[in-house]
Write a protein that holds these residues in place. Sequence first.
Motif, PDB file in Angstrom:
ATOM      1  N   ALA A 178       1.093  -1.034   0.231  1.00  0.00           N
ATOM      2  CA  ALA A 178      -0.137   0.049   0.230  1.00  0.00           C
ATOM      3  C   ALA A 178       0.890   1.176   0.322  1.00  0.00           C
ATOM      4  O   ALA A 178       0.531   2.559  -0.586  1.00  0.00           O
ATOM      5  CB  ALA A 178      -1.093  -0.114   1.135  1.00  0.00           C
ATOM      6  N   PHE A 179       1.890   0.951   0.200  1.00  0.00           N
ATOM      7  CA  PHE A 179       2.241   2.651   0.708  1.00  0.00           C
ATOM      8  C   PHE A 179       3.616   2.526  -0.859  1.00  0.00           C
ATOM      9  O   PHE A 179       3.767   3.635  -0.871  1.00  0.00           O
ATOM     10  CB  PHE A 179       3.694   2.810   1.842  1.00  0.00           C
ATOM     11  CG  PHE A 179       4.074   3.578   2.179  1.00  0.00           C
ATOM     12  CD1 PHE A 179       3.631   4.756   2.678  1.00  0.00           C
ATOM     13  CD2 PHE A 179       5.471   4.287   1.527  1.00  0.00           C
ATOM     14  CE1 PHE A 179       3.350   6.636   3.201  1.00  0.00           C
ATOM     15  CE2 PHE A 179       5.620   6.086   1.867  1.00  0.00           C
ATOM     16  CZ  PHE A 179       4.780   6.700   3.067  1.00  0.00           C
TER      17      PHE A 179
ATOM     18  N   ARG B 156       3.661   6.286  -2.891  1.00  0.00           N
ATOM     19  CA  ARG B 156       4.956   6.837  -3.831  1.00  0.00           C
ATOM     20  C   ARG B 156       4.583   6.375  -4.587  1.00  0.00           C
ATOM     21  O   ARG B 156       4.853   7.348  -5.101  1.00  0.00           O
ATOM     22  CB  ARG B 156       6.167   5.414  -3.333  1.00  0.00           C
ATOM     23  CG  ARG B 156       6.630   5.560  -1.989  1.00  0.00           C
ATOM     24  CD  ARG B 156       7.997   4.814  -1.420  1.00  0.00           C
ATOM     25  NE  ARG B 156       8.581   4.846  -0.078  1.00  0.00           N
ATOM     26  CZ  ARG B 156       8.769   5.267   0.263  1.00  0.00           C
ATOM     27  NH1 ARG B 156       9.597   6.699  -0.545  1.00  0.00           N
ATOM     28  NH2 ARG B 156       9.944   5.686   1.774  1.00  0.00           N
ATOM     29  N   ARG B 157       4.814   5.222  -5.592  1.00  0.00           N
ATOM     30  CA  ARG B 157       4.438   5.731  -7.692  1.00  0.00           C
ATOM     31  C   ARG B 157       3.684   6.353  -7.356  1.00  0.00           C
ATOM     32  O   ARG B 157       3.841   7.375  -8.445  1.00  0.00           O
ATOM     33  CB  ARG B 157       4.472   4.005  -7.898  1.00  0.00           C
ATOM     34  CG  ARG B 157       3.447   4.073  -9.837  1.00  0.00           C
ATOM     35  CD  ARG B 157       3.481   2.820  -9.516  1.00  0.00           C
ATOM     36  NE  ARG B 157       2.740   2.892 -10.676  1.00  0.00           N
ATOM     37  CZ  ARG B 157       2.616   1.358 -11.814  1.00  0.00           C
ATOM     38  NH1 ARG B 157       2.557  -0.395 -10.941  1.00  0.00           N
ATOM     39  NH2 ARG B 157       1.573   1.432 -12.312  1.00  0.00           N
ATOM     40  N   PHE B 158       2.120   6.559  -6.828  1.00  0.00           N
ATOM     41  CA  PHE B 158       2.049   8.137  -7.276  1.00  0.00           C
ATOM     42  C   PHE B 158       2.160   9.368  -7.022  1.00  0.00           C
ATOM     43  O   PHE B 158       2.078  10.440  -8.163  1.00  0.00           O
ATOM     44  CB  PHE B 158       0.242   8.110  -6.387  1.00  0.00           C
ATOM     45  CG  PHE B 158      -0.843   9.124  -6.540  1.00  0.00           C
ATOM     46  CD1 PHE B 158      -1.573   9.575  -7.962  1.00  0.00           C
ATOM     47  CD2 PHE B 158      -0.678   9.846  -5.736  1.00  0.00           C
ATOM     48  CE1 PHE B 158      -1.558  10.430  -8.239  1.00  0.00           C
ATOM     49  CE2 PHE B 158      -1.381  11.386  -6.316  1.00  0.00           C
ATOM     50  CZ  PHE B 158      -2.078  11.012  -7.244  1.00  0.00           C
TER      51      PHE B 158
ATOM     52  N   ALA C 137      -5.858   6.142   2.828  1.00  0.00           N
ATOM     53  CA  ALA C 137      -6.489   4.894   4.107  1.00  0.00           C
ATOM     54  C   ALA C 137      -6.182   3.262   4.166  1.00  0.00           C
ATOM     55  O   ALA C 137      -5.445   3.442   4.787  1.00  0.00           O
ATOM     56  CB  ALA C 137      -8.095   4.568   3.028  1.00  0.00           C
ATOM     57  N   ASP C 138      -5.608   3.077   2.564  1.00  0.00           N
ATOM     58  CA  ASP C 138      -4.759   1.490   2.739  1.00  0.00           C
ATOM     59  C   ASP C 138      -3.371   1.203   3.085  1.00  0.00           C
ATOM     60  O   ASP C 138      -3.145   0.794   3.841  1.00  0.00           O
ATOM     61  CB  ASP C 138      -4.875   1.599   0.582  1.00  0.00           C
ATOM     62  CG  ASP C 138      -6.251   1.255  -0.009  1.00  0.00           C
ATOM     63  OD1 ASP C 138      -6.764   1.004   1.121  1.00  0.00           O
ATOM     64  OD2 ASP C 138      -6.364   0.956  -0.654  1.00  0.00           O
ATOM     65  N   ALA C 139      -2.965   2.498   3.229  1.00  0.00           N
ATOM     66  CA  ALA C 139      -1.200   2.752   3.723  1.00  0.00           C
ATOM     67  C   ALA C 139      -1.161   3.076   5.196  1.00  0.00           C
ATOM     68  O   ALA C 139      -1.084   2.585   5.955  1.00  0.00           O
ATOM     69  CB  ALA C 139      -0.488   4.153   2.819  1.00  0.00           C
TER      70      ALA C 139
ATOM     71  N   LEU D 107      11.581  14.600  -2.945  1.00  0.00           N
ATOM     72  CA  LEU D 107       9.844  13.552  -3.038  1.00  0.00           C
ATOM     73  C   LEU D 107       9.641  12.656  -2.260  1.00  0.00           C
ATOM     74  O   LEU D 107       9.556  12.381  -1.437  1.00  0.00           O
ATOM     75  CB  LEU D 107       9.273  13.475  -4.460  1.00  0.00           C
ATOM     76  CG  LEU D 107       8.234  14.875  -5.493  1.00  0.00           C
ATOM     77  CD1 LEU D 107       8.466  13.934  -6.217  1.00  0.00           C
ATOM     78  CD2 LEU D 107       7.082  15.291  -3.457  1.00  0.00           C
ATOM     79  N   GLN D 108      11.262  11.858  -2.482  1.00  0.00           N
ATOM     80  CA  GLN D 108      11.179  10.490  -1.893  1.00  0.00           C
ATOM     81  C   GLN D 108      11.677  10.776  -0.621  1.00  0.00           C
ATOM     82  O   GLN D 108      11.153  10.433   0.727  1.00  0.00           O
ATOM     83  CB  GLN D 108      12.530   9.390  -2.258  1.00  0.00           C
ATOM     84  CG  GLN D 108      12.774   8.519  -1.871  1.00  0.00           C
ATOM     85  CD  GLN D 108      11.957   7.669  -2.491  1.00  0.00           C
ATOM     86  OE1 GLN D 108      11.146   7.856  -2.940  1.00  0.00           O
ATOM     87  NE2 GLN D 108      11.965   6.128  -2.013  1.00  0.00           N
TER      88      GLN D 108
END
Length: 237
Positions: A87-88, A92-94, A137-139, A181-182
Amino acid sequence: MVTAHPPRLRADALRNRERIVAAAREALVEYGAESSLDEIARRAGVGNATLYRHFADRRELIHHVTLHVMARLAERAEAARAEEPDAFRSLRRFVHAAADERVGALCTLLEEGMDPGHPELVAARDRLDGQIEQMMADARASGQLRDDIAVGDLMVAVTQLTRPLPGKGCAVFDQFIHRHLQLFLDGLMTPARSELPGSAVTLEELRRQKRCAATDPAAGDSAAADPVAADSAAGTG
């Protein structure tokens, strides 16, 4: 005048329309809100008459660029959720995908002169907001995202971190965006290293602040301290 339901286009006309919207997006990133329509037509490989046949004026073109950017962001959010088992990692990808869409450069440009209540914009915004909220919410449910962060916090930070620096002097700025961003995303993970001041910010709170700033000069003073505080999830609503 922005039309809610444009007529069905032939395949070649649809390709021209898509090229114009893509070229307008690139020009807005590069030159800002005053991008030349002649330059947009040149980049799209069409004549000026073709551009005006599809879009009556700059406002209508920007309306469709906004829809285009929001749709692409929603698609990338949906793909991240569908393809990433973690989920996280999906979040990150988004976030990195949003940076690639140059939301920091586009958000304030696309917002000017727009009707936030236009049905097409409302539908696009709801689709995007829903995807981002579900990712977060998933993360959070997976135990990886700290509890004191909301969608507004995430998107204000993404918008600010991907906004180009003033002037043309920092040609290497793009190479730092994903690094920064990372670092930001690492700060969203649990366990939290510190307690954040204030409370988590929702997208609706950001939009409400902007509406207040538009009608109350005193509220505008506080909004000026954070010029993207009221942008939508892509900074475009």
